[in-house]
Write a protein that holds these residues in place. Sequence first.
Motif, PDB file in Angstrom:
ATOM      1  N   ARG A  29      43.178 -22.851  14.083  1.00 35.30           N
ATOM      2  CA  ARG A  29      43.397 -24.295  13.943  1.00 35.30           C
ATOM      3  C   ARG A  29      44.812 -24.651  14.415  1.00 35.30           C
ATOM      4  O   ARG A  29      45.014 -25.678  15.032  1.00 35.30           O
ATOM      5  N   PHE A  49      32.616 -32.045  20.604  1.00 36.14           N
ATOM      6  CA  PHE A  49      33.948 -31.475  20.567  1.00 36.14           C
ATOM      7  C   PHE A  49      34.159 -30.632  19.315  1.00 36.14           C
ATOM      8  O   PHE A  49      33.611 -30.929  18.242  1.00 36.14           O
ATOM      9  N   GLY A  50      35.012 -29.620  19.467  1.00 33.33           N
ATOM     10  CA  GLY A  50      35.510 -28.897  18.323  1.00 33.33           C
ATOM     11  C   GLY A  50      36.682 -29.657  17.707  1.00 33.33           C
ATOM     12  O   GLY A  50      37.072 -30.724  18.186  1.00 33.33           O
ATOM     13  N   SER A  51      37.245 -29.089  16.650  1.00 30.97           N
ATOM     14  CA  SER A  51      38.348 -29.740  15.936  1.00 30.97           C
ATOM     15  C   SER A  51      39.696 -29.511  16.606  1.00 30.97           C
ATOM     16  O   SER A  51      40.686 -30.112  16.203  1.00 30.97           O
ATOM     17  N   TYR A  67      39.912 -29.262  27.224  1.00 32.12           N
ATOM     18  CA  TYR A  67      40.757 -30.436  27.414  1.00 32.12           C
ATOM     19  C   TYR A  67      42.115 -30.179  26.763  1.00 32.12           C
ATOM     20  O   TYR A  67      42.204 -29.520  25.726  1.00 32.12           O
ATOM     21  N   MET A 115      47.475 -30.407  21.678  1.00 28.13           N
ATOM     22  CA  MET A 115      46.189 -30.079  21.071  1.00 28.13           C
ATOM     23  C   MET A 115      45.257 -29.665  22.198  1.00 28.13           C
ATOM     24  O   MET A 115      45.175 -30.360  23.222  1.00 28.13           O
ATOM     25  N   LEU A 128      41.409 -28.970  23.116  1.00 25.22           N
ATOM     26  CA  LEU A 128      40.070 -29.292  22.636  1.00 25.22           C
ATOM     27  C   LEU A 128      39.021 -28.579  23.487  1.00 25.22           C
ATOM     28  O   LEU A 128      39.060 -28.627  24.712  1.00 25.22           O
ATOM     29  N   GLN A 159      45.269 -32.311  25.087  1.00 30.72           N
ATOM     30  CA  GLN A 159      45.610 -33.636  24.573  1.00 30.72           C
ATOM     31  C   GLN A 159      47.012 -33.611  23.978  1.00 30.72           C
ATOM     32  O   GLN A 159      47.248 -32.962  22.962  1.00 30.72           O
TER      33      GLN A 159
END
Lengths: 113, 114
Positions: free
Chosen positions: B9, B105-107, B35, B88, B90, B37
């Motif tokens: 995470r 999407f994942g977290s 992705y 981040m 993704l 971000q």
Amino acid sequence: GESVGLHLPTLSVQEGDNSIINCAYSNSASDYFIWYKQESGKGPQFIIDIRSNMDKRQGQRVTVLLNKTVKHLSLQIAATQPGDSAVYFCADTGGGQGEKLIFGQGTELSVKP
Amino acid sequence: DAMVIQNPRYQVTQFGKPVTLSCSQTLNHNVMYWYQQKSSQAPKLLFHYYDKDFNNEADTPDNFQSRRPNTSFCFLDIRSPGLGDAAMYLCATSRDLPGIEKLFFGSGTQLSVL
């Protein structure tokens, strides 16, 4: 550059009011549009999508409107709730072969109790 | 139950030290995406796999690589992370290309570079 963008970066509404989030796209050949909701620290979550052969599509408390003449997309949220507070992104396939999704800037929605 | 799972995470790495981010999916989807971000910005596509076919975005730096050993797993390798790579990351999947099927999407993995 990005083919999709948003008019306003922030939007603040009162709980219970309706919210309207706007999006402009540049590629007239775009044929698929999608709205995602992203809460803080989480991945984007699908809300609703629409294809270019439609002008309007409704979901639970949400409606997406597509105006191809002016290349404009909007997301309407009815009876906005505190749990709707998030960043909302519109995205489209950019009129290409549909092999990728291009995201707009995002609008942060804040709901006041 | 989570369908697109990203680990870890949170990831902290040192400047220049290689790092790998992981993504797995239980959806049996053909397409997997990575992705990037950055804060207050839109997700930016780095690359995607359609099955085993790798598709790199033209503006993705060579520093970023990806592997997909099987349908369920996809990895993002950053060979020499710089401070500008803090973001981040993704992972997303779709049954078919975005013009046909929506992305899940994942977290995300929040990467910090010290």
